[in-house]
Every structure is written in structure tokens, then in C-alpha cells.
Design a protein around this motif. Structure first.
Motif, short mmCIF file in Angstrom:
data_model
loop_
_atom_site.label_atom_id
_atom_site.label_comp_id
_atom_site.label_asym_id
_atom_site.label_seq_id
_atom_site.Cartn_x
_atom_site.Cartn_y
_atom_site.Cartn_z
N HIS A 214 0.83 -1.21 0.00
CA HIS A 214 0.00 0.00 0.00
C HIS A 214 0.87 1.26 0.00
N LEU A 215 2.01 1.20 0.67
CA LEU A 215 2.91 2.35 0.70
C LEU A 215 3.42 2.65 -0.71
N PHE A 216 3.81 1.62 -1.44
CA PHE A 216 4.25 1.84 -2.82
C PHE A 216 3.12 2.39 -3.69
N ALA A 217 1.90 1.89 -3.46
CA ALA A 217 0.75 2.39 -4.22
C ALA A 217 0.53 3.87 -3.96
N LEU A 218 0.67 4.29 -2.71
CA LEU A 218 0.50 5.70 -2.38
C LEU A 218 1.55 6.56 -3.08
N LEU A 219 2.74 5.99 -3.28
CA LEU A 219 3.82 6.71 -3.94
C LEU A 219 3.76 6.57 -5.46
N GLY A 220 2.81 5.76 -5.95
CA GLY A 220 2.68 5.57 -7.39
C GLY A 220 3.81 4.76 -7.98
N ARG A 221 4.37 3.83 -7.20
CA ARG A 221 5.50 3.04 -7.67
C ARG A 221 5.17 1.54 -7.64
N LYS A 222 5.91 0.79 -8.44
CA LYS A 222 5.80 -0.66 -8.43
C LYS A 222 6.42 -1.19 -7.14
N PRO A 223 5.78 -2.12 -6.44
CA PRO A 223 6.32 -2.63 -5.17
C PRO A 223 7.71 -3.23 -5.33
N HIS A 224 8.60 -2.87 -4.42
CA HIS A 224 9.95 -3.44 -4.35
C HIS A 224 10.12 -3.95 -2.92
N ILE A 225 9.83 -5.23 -2.73
CA ILE A 225 9.82 -5.84 -1.40
C ILE A 225 11.03 -6.73 -1.26
N ARG A 226 11.78 -6.57 -0.18
CA ARG A 226 12.91 -7.46 0.10
C ARG A 226 12.57 -8.32 1.32
N HIS A 227 12.73 -9.63 1.17
CA HIS A 227 12.37 -10.56 2.23
C HIS A 227 13.61 -10.92 3.05
N VAL A 228 13.53 -10.69 4.36
CA VAL A 228 14.64 -10.94 5.28
C VAL A 228 14.34 -12.21 6.07
N PRO A 229 15.24 -13.19 6.08
CA PRO A 229 14.98 -14.42 6.83
C PRO A 229 15.01 -14.17 8.34
N VAL A 230 14.06 -14.75 9.05
CA VAL A 230 14.02 -14.63 10.50
C VAL A 230 15.29 -15.21 11.12
N ALA A 231 15.85 -16.22 10.47
CA ALA A 231 17.07 -16.86 10.98
C ALA A 231 18.20 -15.86 11.16
N LEU A 232 18.19 -14.79 10.37
CA LEU A 232 19.23 -13.77 10.51
C LEU A 232 19.18 -13.14 11.89
N LEU A 233 17.95 -12.88 12.39
CA LEU A 233 17.81 -12.34 13.73
C LEU A 233 18.30 -13.33 14.78
N ASP A 234 18.05 -14.61 14.56
CA ASP A 234 18.50 -15.63 15.50
C ASP A 234 20.02 -15.65 15.59
N VAL A 235 20.69 -15.49 14.46
CA VAL A 235 22.15 -15.45 14.45
C VAL A 235 22.66 -14.23 15.23
N VAL A 236 22.02 -13.09 15.01
CA VAL A 236 22.41 -11.86 15.72
C VAL A 236 22.23 -12.04 17.23
N ILE A 237 21.10 -12.61 17.63
CA ILE A 237 20.82 -12.79 19.05
C ILE A 237 21.85 -13.72 19.70
N ARG A 238 22.15 -14.84 19.03
CA ARG A 238 23.14 -15.77 19.59
C ARG A 238 24.50 -15.11 19.72
N GLY A 239 24.89 -14.35 18.72
CA GLY A 239 26.18 -13.68 18.77
C GLY A 239 26.25 -12.66 19.90
N LEU A 240 25.19 -11.87 20.07
CA LEU A 240 25.18 -10.87 21.13
C LEU A 240 25.12 -11.52 22.51
N ASP A 241 24.40 -12.64 22.62
CA ASP A 241 24.36 -13.36 23.90
C ASP A 241 25.76 -13.83 24.30
N LEU A 242 26.49 -14.37 23.36
CA LEU A 242 27.85 -14.83 23.65
C LEU A 242 28.76 -13.65 23.99
N ALA A 243 28.67 -12.60 23.20
CA ALA A 243 29.52 -11.43 23.45
C ALA A 243 29.16 -10.76 24.77
#
Length: 313
Positions: A214-243
């Protein structure tokens, strides 16, 4: 009135004054003043019982406390100090001042408490309900400001980010003004007394993917959606927990990452305890302002998004 300097707090103060209430706001020193005609501002330390009594209540009589106060970060230290203990202090001081009704802004995410700030809020909710005075515990869904962090990046031509397929979660966003009016109305509406009140904004539940499209529609642009894997957050959390075992400050960052993961994977809707599923139809709606109307006002420069500390993007 507590938490009056936040966007929801300011909206609630305006709604209280509009309804004819005499409002006293208790805020931290050196913060921007609450500029609402008809409201009185007092400063002090809400975590200090002596300051609450001396600078806040001042030996005067009060009928009610309305709290939009919340910890700024959600890390365990702040959560238990503010979301729980500061509220316990206010409740005690308020009862001594004659308070008979306590309206608390909580959060719908406490239904599934995996994080410190959720557990702290729940602990105070339980304490409040045991005290014998009238209470209204309001658990709103997502806020407009928390869902607006990507408007500017999309305007700059960058992709809209979603976790997974963009349909992992859904919510019924509510505006500051609609939520403030609902909170103020708890003082006048007996049907909201001695209840836990989940509440969302108007319209159907929407997913992050729908928000981006809907945001792209409001801007009159074709949607450009990038999908981020949830696993990336899990890696960040594990790394910060260790650090965090070596550098204590990184333990707080790990908690912030867990908060981000929670919002990225859990819907802000009523949770059916029997099925363990979120139920959009069971999530009440209120107000008139819709998220996509707010997006349009942001794009036109008619509104400014003050993002919350827990915004994922």
C-alpha cells in the motif's frame, strides 16, 4: 497523568482535558513541557516514592491515575524499574491521595510473555487487580509510529523490508489520538471498569506485506519488497548473547534484538488460549483513523513520525 511527554501520553492529556477533567502531569525534570492548555505540569522522579509524594501528589486529593508510562528500552533493568516498580510506587502514593480508579496502558503482547518488559507489565497488572480499587487495563495493538519507520527509506527508492514472506504477522494499528481518547474514556465508561481491554484501530487486520504494497501504491510506484529471513535475527541474538558474557552492555543489545524478533514473528492481535492462534475477529476496534491515511499524510508532509524505541525497522 504519567507518561505525558510521549506521543500517546500527549494525546491522552488532550482527550482528558477535552472531557473536562482537571489534569496534573508528573514528568521527569528537563523534559519538554507538556503544552496542553488546561493541564498542569509537575516534575520529579517517578521511581522515587518520596519525590512522587512531595513533587507529584503534594498532599492533595486525586480521583484517578492514568498511566501511559513505559520503560524506554525494555531491557530487564529498565523494565522492572519502570514497568513494574515505578507503577507500584505510584499506586501506593495514589491510594494515599484518595485515588479510586487506575487506568493503565499496557500492551497486547503480554498475552505471550517471552520478554522482560512483558513479564514486568504482567506483574504490575496482577498487583493492580489485587488492590481492590477500580482498574482499567488497556492492551493496544500496534501503533502507527511503530509501523512508519520505512516510509522515508521507500521514498528514497530503497526496498521495503519484511521478515519471511511478509505474512508472518498481522495487526490492527491504532493512532495516538484514537488510543488517547479510548484511555480517557475509561474514566467515564463503566463497561471498561475492572476489565482487561484489548483494543485495535478500525478496519481489518493487515500484514507487513500489505503495509509495504500500500505504501508503494501511495507513492505511485511498483512494489519493491525485500524478504529478510528470521534466521538472521536468530544469528544476531546468539552472537550478542555470547559477546554479552564478556561485554555486559552487549547483553542489553541481545535483549533489544529479542524484542525485534518478537515483533517480527508475533501478531499484535488477541490470542486464543484454546488454540494458541491469533484471532483478528476477536480483536476489538475503535476510532476512525486508518494507518494508510496516516501514511498518506506522512508522504504529503502533513505529519511527522515519532518512532517508538521498539520499532523493528
Amino acid at each position: 497523568m504519567l507518561g505525558a511527554t510521549g506521543t500517546i501520553g500527549r494525546a491522552t492529556v488532550r482527550a482528558l482535558v477535552a472531557r473536562g477533567h482537571e489534569v496534573v502531569c508528573f514528568v521527569r525534570p528537563r523534559q519538554d513541557a507538556v503544552r496542553v492548555q488546561g493541564a498542569t505540569v509537575r516534575t520529579g522522579d517517578v521511581t522515587d516514592p518520596v519525590s512522587l509524594a512531595r513533587e507529584g501528589f503534594r498532599g492533595e486529593h486525586f480521583d484517578a491515575v492514568v498511566s501511559c508510562m513505559a520503560s524506554r528500552t525494555g531491557v530487564p533493568r529498565d523494565a522492572w524499574a519502570v514497568d513494574h516498580q515505578a507503577h507500584v510506587n505510584v499506586l501506593k502514593a495514589g491510594r494515599n491521595a484518595g485515588v479510586t480508579h487506575f487506568v493503565m496502558l499496557s500492551a497486547i503482547c503480554v498475552q505471550k510473555p517471552l520478554l522482560a518488559f512483558q513479564q514486568a507489565k504482567l506483574a504490575f497488572e496482577a498487583h493492580l487487580m489485587e488492590q481492590g480499587l477500580t482498574y482499567s487495563i488497556v492492551r493496544p495493538t500496534a501503533f502507527f509510529k511503530s509501523l512508519s519507520g520505512q516510509v522515508e527509506r521507500v521514498r528514497q527508492g530503497r526496498p521495503y523490508l519484511v521478515f519471511g514472506d511478509g505474512r508472518l504477522t498481522a495487526c490492527k494499528p491504532i493512532s495516538d489520538a484514537d488510543l488517547g481518547d479510548y484511555l480517557a474514556g475509561c474514566l467515564d465508561d463503566e463497561s471498561r471498569c475492572n476489565r482487561v481491554l484489548p483494543i485495535g484501530g478500525p478496519g481489518p487486520a493487515i500484514t507487513p506485506l500489505e503495509q509495504g504494497e500500500h505504501l508503494f501504491a501511495l507513492l505511485g510506484r511498483k512494489p519493491h519488497i525485500r524478504h529478510v529471513p528470521v534466521a538472521l535475527l536468530d544469528v544476531v541474538i546468539r552472537g550478542l548473547d555470547l559477546a554479552g558474557r564478556v561485554v555486559p552492555s552487549l547483553a542489553d543489545k541481545a535483549e533489544l534484538a529479542r524484542i525485534g524478533r518478537y515483533y517480527a514473528t508475533e501478531s499484535m492481535l488477541v490470542l486464543d488460549p484454546a488454540t494458541g492462534r491469533y484471532d483478528a475477529d476477536a480483536t476489538p476496534s475503535t476510532g476512525s483513523e486508518r494507518l494508510f491515511d496516516y501514511y498518506a499524510r506522512l508522504i504529503r508532509g502533513e505529519a511527522t513520525a515519532e518512532r517508538g524505541d521498539h520499532a523493528v525497522f
